[in-house]
Motif scaffolding. Sequence first.
Motif, PDB file in Angstrom:
ATOM      1  N   GLY A  10       0.790  -1.237   0.000  1.00 33.65           N
ATOM      2  CA  GLY A  10       0.000   0.000   0.000  1.00 33.65           C
ATOM      3  C   GLY A  10       0.808   1.265   0.000  1.00 33.65           C
ATOM      4  O   GLY A  10       1.939   1.300  -0.482  1.00 33.65           O
ATOM      5  N   CYS A  11       0.221   2.300   0.563  1.00 31.63           N
ATOM      6  CA  CYS A  11       0.714   3.666   0.336  1.00 31.63           C
ATOM      7  C   CYS A  11       1.822   4.068   1.316  1.00 31.63           C
ATOM      8  O   CYS A  11       2.196   3.318   2.212  1.00 31.63           O
ATOM      9  CB  CYS A  11      -0.444   4.641   0.428  1.00 31.63           C
ATOM     10  N   ASN A  14       1.256   3.668   4.958  1.00 32.89           N
ATOM     11  CA  ASN A  14       1.560   2.349   5.496  1.00 32.89           C
ATOM     12  C   ASN A  14       3.059   2.169   5.710  1.00 32.89           C
ATOM     13  O   ASN A  14       3.478   1.521   6.670  1.00 32.89           O
ATOM     14  CB  ASN A  14       1.053   1.265   4.531  1.00 32.89           C
ATOM     15  N   THR A  46      -1.185  -4.238   5.581  1.00 33.02           N
ATOM     16  CA  THR A  46      -1.909  -4.441   4.325  1.00 33.02           C
ATOM     17  C   THR A  46      -2.663  -3.207   3.838  1.00 33.02           C
ATOM     18  O   THR A  46      -2.885  -2.261   4.571  1.00 33.02           O
ATOM     19  CB  THR A  46      -2.939  -5.565   4.530  1.00 33.02           C
ATOM     20  N   CYS A  47      -3.093  -3.306   2.567  1.00 40.68           N
ATOM     21  CA  CYS A  47      -3.806  -2.222   1.880  1.00 40.68           C
ATOM     22  C   CYS A  47      -5.097  -2.775   1.279  1.00 40.68           C
ATOM     23  O   CYS A  47      -5.119  -3.885   0.779  1.00 40.68           O
ATOM     24  CB  CYS A  47      -2.907  -1.691   0.772  1.00 40.68           C
ATOM     25  N   SER A  48      -6.143  -1.972   1.323  1.00 41.70           N
ATOM     26  CA  SER A  48      -7.454  -2.405   0.819  1.00 41.70           C
ATOM     27  C   SER A  48      -7.927  -1.607  -0.369  1.00 41.70           C
ATOM     28  O   SER A  48      -9.068  -1.749  -0.787  1.00 41.70           O
ATOM     29  CB  SER A  48      -8.504  -2.209   1.926  1.00 41.70           C
ATOM     30  N   VAL A  49      -7.091  -0.752  -0.895  1.00 41.64           N
ATOM     31  CA  VAL A  49      -7.604   0.269  -1.808  1.00 41.64           C
ATOM     32  C   VAL A  49      -8.152  -0.324  -3.106  1.00 41.64           C
ATOM     33  O   VAL A  49      -9.125   0.174  -3.655  1.00 41.64           O
ATOM     34  CB  VAL A  49      -6.549   1.372  -2.043  1.00 41.64           C
ATOM     35  N   CYS A  81      -5.005  -1.643   6.726  1.00 47.09           N
ATOM     36  CA  CYS A  81      -6.340  -1.350   6.203  1.00 47.09           C
ATOM     37  C   CYS A  81      -7.196  -2.587   5.957  1.00 47.09           C
ATOM     38  O   CYS A  81      -8.400  -2.560   6.155  1.00 47.09           O
ATOM     39  CB  CYS A  81      -6.211  -0.502   4.941  1.00 47.09           C
ATOM     40  N   VAL A 191     -12.111   3.215  -0.010  1.00 43.08           N
ATOM     41  CA  VAL A 191     -12.235   2.605   1.319  1.00 43.08           C
ATOM     42  C   VAL A 191     -11.550   3.409   2.416  1.00 43.08           C
ATOM     43  O   VAL A 191     -11.799   3.168   3.603  1.00 43.08           O
ATOM     44  CB  VAL A 191     -11.616   1.187   1.398  1.00 43.08           C
ATOM     45  N   VAL A 192     -10.658   4.329   2.026  1.00 42.41           N
ATOM     46  CA  VAL A 192      -9.784   4.936   3.040  1.00 42.41           C
ATOM     47  C   VAL A 192     -10.550   5.583   4.208  1.00 42.41           C
ATOM     48  O   VAL A 192     -10.189   5.385   5.373  1.00 42.41           O
ATOM     49  CB  VAL A 192      -8.782   5.921   2.386  1.00 42.41           C
ATOM     50  N   THR A 195     -11.307   2.734   6.482  1.00 38.77           N
ATOM     51  CA  THR A 195     -10.213   2.004   7.132  1.00 38.77           C
ATOM     52  C   THR A 195      -9.385   2.910   8.038  1.00 38.77           C
ATOM     53  O   THR A 195      -8.881   2.470   9.069  1.00 38.77           O
ATOM     54  CB  THR A 195      -9.258   1.375   6.092  1.00 38.77           C
ATOM     55  N   ARG A 196      -9.265   4.171   7.660  1.00 40.24           N
ATOM     56  CA  ARG A 196      -8.407   5.081   8.443  1.00 40.24           C
ATOM     57  C   ARG A 196      -9.216   6.013   9.317  1.00 40.24           C
ATOM     58  O   ARG A 196      -8.631   6.798  10.083  1.00 40.24           O
ATOM     59  CB  ARG A 196      -7.534   5.932   7.515  1.00 40.24           C
ATOM     60  N   GLN A 227      -3.949  12.257   3.550  1.00 37.79           N
ATOM     61  CA  GLN A 227      -4.712  11.924   2.332  1.00 37.79           C
ATOM     62  C   GLN A 227      -5.079  13.190   1.579  1.00 37.79           C
ATOM     63  O   GLN A 227      -5.215  13.174   0.360  1.00 37.79           O
ATOM     64  CB  GLN A 227      -5.976  11.126   2.684  1.00 37.79           C
TER      65      GLN A 227
END
Length: 544
Positions: A10-11, A14, A46-49, A81, A191-192, A195-196, A227
């Motif tokens: 992810g970004c 992360n 992890t990342c969920s984007v 995330c 999703v951000v 999740t955040r 973000q």
Amino acid sequence: MKTVYLETFGCQMNELDSELVRGHLESLGYSFTTETDDADVLLFNTCSVREHAESKAYSRVGIVGKRKKAGEKLILGVLGCMAERDGVDMLRRYPQIDLLCGPGELDKLPMLIDNVVRTAALEHPMAADIEDRVALAGNTSRRSAALSASADDLETLDLARAFDPDRATSGVRSAYVRITRGCNKFCTYCVVPYTRGAEVHRPPDSIVEECRRLAASGVIEVTLLGQTVNHYRYTHGMAVTLDGREQPQIGPGLSAFRNETVDDPNLTTFAKLLARIHDEVPELSRIRFLTSYPKDFGHDVLEVMASRPRICRYLHVPVQSGSNRILKLMNRGYTVEEYLEFTDRVLEVLPDATIAGDIIVGFPTETDEDFELTKDLLRRVPYKNNFIFKYSPRPGTTAINRFEDDVPLDVKKLRNNQLLALQAEIGAAVHAEWVGREVDVLVERITNRSPISDAAPSAADPRISLGAALAPAKGPRDHPSSLAVQISGRTPGDLITVLNVPTRDRAEQLLGTIVRVRIEGSGPLILHGRMVDLDATVPDKLRH
Ligand code: SAH
Ligand code: SF4
Ligand code: F3S
């Protein structure tokens, strides 16, 4: 003591979280390894984007899961995330996972690991221990308008950041600094915000102090993270602890950006924060920020950038689509015309500025006409690069509930490829304009031992594919054989630059320093140049 393997997806947010987690665990006696085989605690941040990001992490988790099933005594943790998005459901589906820790709860990670260790020591571990192994925000942070000090333990993780005195010699002289957590924008595909959690701004004093301490440990470049960094604002005198320290603060509603008086002495805006860091931490050669939101980017920020040379003239300001109809369905809150007014204004105030962006292709209902409008927009803005993504419906978002994912995958792929090709042309033109000029390059890595080696360098931004970053640069390739080692770095405008130096020793000396380079060639994503003063014997580590 336990040995930890920590892998990050992810970004940049992360990446920073992983750095902080690592520092926290190391301070408690854990050691770290880069080999999965040597670790007894395996953590995936992890990342969920997009779905693709999740499948990559699941396949890594699956491999460790198999080892556990085969009897190896390992602790497997999913952080970040995906943990937050999937929740305890993930534990039911993947019983090999021992612990889950959302991005807003990372300060609790050592406790979770401890709990798992203790449970494993029991002869009959009880299934009812789930809450001891899970720390998720469950989005509770959005429920209260005021953030209580106790609810914001996460701030302690940022504050407790380890300042590594070896940075000055290790070449790692660039650092991320969080200014805002979470997001209040709720773009319909994203999703951000789930999740955040809600947008929370850190107190300016904490941020400036962190920059100061990083500079003291050898850092010369900081990248401020949020973000929507330009939504940063902190109202003083609202949340203070007993010892007088200011606390992080929930972001205001978006109406705050209309008709506000930015010269209010009680308000630290993003522009004022940038100015403070620039003026109060003169040891920093480069101050950068990610990601800018196209709306609400005040003229005050551009003025601060124009008057302060060490603030990099680089904007990552994603447009997402060139069609007003699609932008509306995405809930982006601006029109193409407003976006262009903004980028024009940027280039007027900062003619040397570089602009990068993100585009989503195949958003529900996107027609050929919409897509043509996106191409028109790309042709209109001199983007140095664009990250192009195929729309991926994400559980929990408005878009997945409201719209059918009706653009077929092959159409998404076609549009993706067409945009990549167009962006390559635009990027090539933007990069070509630098040929013949001199730039300062912060050297980041040795990319190969000799020009004929196939060794691939890694790109500065993990989202840039290596192949693209190293597309053959036009220009002189006939280096004298004495310039045998290739190094790469970035200009203040984030343009990746490669150059050659005579020896590996020399290359190592130059890591983490800023060198003056004359640009001789360019490609769609890269500049190619020659050091102006190749013979200078001692690199000036403190050059600005
Ligand atoms: N806060 C940043 C972006 C964070 S996510 C901003 O608003 O600009 C990084 C990028 O991922 C986004 O800019 C968007 O282009 C892409 N993205 C986010 N959700 C996506 C989805 N569901 N499908 C495809 N791309 C997505
Ligand atoms: Fe996602 Fe939009 Fe927030 Fe960016 S601004 S993180 S795209 S919701
Ligand atoms: Fe991914 Fe979470 Fe970042 S979803 S893009 S890791 S904020």
